[in-house]
Design a protein around this motif. Structure first.
Motif, PDB file in Angstrom:
ATOM      1  N   LEU A  83       0.824  -1.194   0.000  1.00 30.28           N
ATOM      2  CA  LEU A  83       0.000   0.000   0.000  1.00 30.28           C
ATOM      3  C   LEU A  83       0.864   1.252   0.000  1.00 30.28           C
ATOM      4  O   LEU A  83       1.860   1.328   0.718  1.00 30.28           O
ATOM      5  CB  LEU A  83      -0.921   0.013   1.223  1.00 30.28           C
ATOM      6  CG  LEU A  83      -1.900  -1.154   1.339  1.00 30.28           C
ATOM      7  CD1 LEU A  83      -2.704  -1.038   2.636  1.00 30.28           C
ATOM      8  CD2 LEU A  83      -2.822  -1.209   0.136  1.00 30.28           C
ATOM      9  N   GLY A  84       0.479   2.237  -0.789  1.00 34.91           N
ATOM     10  CA  GLY A  84       1.221   3.493  -0.838  1.00 34.91           C
ATOM     11  C   GLY A  84       1.296   4.028  -2.250  1.00 34.91           C
ATOM     12  O   GLY A  84       0.877   3.380  -3.220  1.00 34.91           O
TER      13      GLY A  84
ATOM     14  N   SER B 119      -4.946  12.251  -1.228  1.00 35.64           N
ATOM     15  CA  SER B 119      -3.638  12.683  -1.712  1.00 35.64           C
ATOM     16  C   SER B 119      -2.808  13.309  -0.607  1.00 35.64           C
ATOM     17  O   SER B 119      -1.579  13.350  -0.695  1.00 35.64           O
ATOM     18  CB  SER B 119      -3.820  13.699  -2.858  1.00 35.64           C
ATOM     19  OG  SER B 119      -4.596  14.801  -2.419  1.00 35.64           O
ATOM     20  N   VAL B 120      -3.468  13.816   0.426  1.00 34.85           N
ATOM     21  CA  VAL B 120      -2.787  14.390   1.588  1.00 34.85           C
ATOM     22  C   VAL B 120      -2.989  13.443   2.766  1.00 34.85           C
ATOM     23  O   VAL B 120      -4.096  12.991   3.026  1.00 34.85           O
ATOM     24  CB  VAL B 120      -3.354  15.785   1.931  1.00 34.85           C
ATOM     25  CG1 VAL B 120      -2.661  16.346   3.169  1.00 34.85           C
ATOM     26  CG2 VAL B 120      -3.199  16.727   0.751  1.00 34.85           C
TER      27      VAL B 120
ATOM     28  N   ALA C 163      -4.765   6.193   6.672  1.00 38.05           N
ATOM     29  CA  ALA C 163      -4.296   7.574   6.744  1.00 38.05           C
ATOM     30  C   ALA C 163      -3.423   7.945   5.557  1.00 38.05           C
ATOM     31  O   ALA C 163      -3.486   9.072   5.052  1.00 38.05           O
ATOM     32  CB  ALA C 163      -3.530   7.787   8.048  1.00 38.05           C
ATOM     33  N   ARG C 164      -2.603   7.014   5.077  1.00 35.18           N
ATOM     34  CA  ARG C 164      -1.676   7.353   3.995  1.00 35.18           C
ATOM     35  C   ARG C 164      -2.198   7.003   2.612  1.00 35.18           C
ATOM     36  O   ARG C 164      -1.558   7.344   1.616  1.00 35.18           O
ATOM     37  CB  ARG C 164      -0.324   6.673   4.226  1.00 35.18           C
ATOM     38  CG  ARG C 164      -0.317   5.172   4.294  1.00 35.18           C
ATOM     39  CD  ARG C 164       1.020   4.653   4.794  1.00 35.18           C
ATOM     40  NE  ARG C 164       1.070   3.212   4.971  1.00 35.18           N
ATOM     41  CZ  ARG C 164       1.471   2.338   4.058  1.00 35.18           C
ATOM     42  NH1 ARG C 164       1.876   2.788   2.883  1.00 35.18           N
ATOM     43  NH2 ARG C 164       1.490   1.051   4.316  1.00 35.18           N
TER      44      ARG C 164
END
Length: 343
Positions: free
Chosen positions: A33-34, A314-315, A309-310
């Motif tokens: 994820l990311g 986009s933020v 959260a990440r």
């Protein structure tokens, strides 16, 4: 009767095994994820390459992302979640109160004040963490010391002194925010107080792991005594338990864990409040299994929240906001349906 006891024991072991599997699954599923995409196949190859010799066919950037960015963050999220949920479970048993959380004695307020002070004086990131950790310990030491001066109801006095000290340090944090540079220091203080794991490094994980381990091992060893302590002061003393010493051990260990967790993640609320309730609904109120269950559920839960959260926008969303949005409705549900788990 013996068969019934064996059946209950077997069921608890099965539930604990499921919790271990869930924690491991969340750990592995968090790596891909990311914003930098890593396929499951590449991830398996990268992780396996540390154990067995494998021909390097993937970009070096992937190694950096996995081991320098995502692995420290994943470990930090699991450490913080386990520390806060374990501390919350221990405090709830000691105070015999389902509304108690790890910051009841002012550890979080003290840690927040220390971090705000470190940011205000432009300390390094490590200096900010050390200030946060130290002030968290000082806050609880003040609460416990003041509580020992009042010879009335020891548990009630301890809660009241914790609220008093927490208010004092929270006021200090507000004062620092008021006088801080609104274009530089104030945004940094505000963001830190909202909670985040965005700046985690491998060194941060190590610095947080040591005090969390030092606090967690005694609680785990003495977890069966928390069953007796949760019965009440008179019952515990009648069974030969030195309640004052045990309370001091619980306070010291929980403070170490909470202060260390807050020093690396910022203020992350609700984890130490709702996770012990969820663990009780799954495995029951016996601390021999409740404490390990809280640890496993808390680590998996906060890691899932950090993944959200990440990846949700986009933020990056601060952890404290998400844990509050998720925790409040769940806690309402626990209040309505989970009363029997305390019996």
């Amino acid at each position: 009767m013996e068969k019934s006891h064996e059946a209950r024991t077997s069921e608890l072991l099965r539930k604990e095994l499921i919790l271990v599997i869930i924690a491991i699954a969340v750990f592995l599923l968090s790596f891909p994820l990311g914003r930098y995409s890593i396929s499951p196949g590449d991830l398996i190859m990268i992780l396996a390459a540390k154990v067995i010799p494998i021909h390097h066919t993937w970009p070096t950037t992937m190694d950096i992302v996995v081991y320098n960015v995502r692995l420290p963050r994943i470990l930090a999220a699991m450490l913080v979640g386990a520390a806060l949920s374990t501390s919350g479970a221990a405090y709830q048993g000691m105070f015999k109160n389902p509304l108690v959380s790890p910051d009841i004695l002012g550890a979080s307020a003290g840690a927040g004040f220390g971090a705000a002070l470190g940011i205000y004086f432009s300390f390094s990131y490590l200096g900010i963490q050390l200030m946060s950790f130290a002030c968290g310990l000082i806050a609880v030491f003040m609460a416990y010391t003041i509580g020992q001066k009042v010879r009335h109801d020891p548990m009630l006095v301890l809660v009241l002194t914790g609220v008093l000290v927490g208010t004092l340090f929270s006021s200090g944090t507000s004062l620092i925010k008021f006088v801080a540079d609104p274009y530089d220091k104030l945004p940094a203080i505000t963001f830190w107080l909202l909670g985040s794991l965005a700046a985690i490094t491998p060194h941060d994980v190590l610095y947080g792991f040591i005090p969390i381990l030092l606090g967690g091992i005694p609680l785990y060893i003495l977890r069966w005594r928390l069953n007796v302590l949760s019965l009440g002061e008179e019952e515990a003393m009648a069974m030969g338990l030195e309640t004052r010493t045990l309370r001091l051990i619980v306070v010291v260990c929980s403070t170490l864990m909470t202060s260390a967790a807050v020093s690396i993640s910022g203020l992350v609320g609700w984890v130490g409040l709702i996770i012990p309730h969820l663990a009780r609904m799954i495995v029951g109120p016996n601390y021999k299994v409740l404490l390990p269950a809280s640890m496993l559920i808390g680590s998996a839960y906060l890691l899932l929240v950090d993944d959200l959260a990440r990846c949700a926008s986009s933020v990056e969303i601060p952890l404290g906001i998400l844990t509050s949005l998720i925790g409040a409705p769940f806690f309402f549900y626990f209040l309505v349906s989970g009363r029997k788990s305390w019996s």
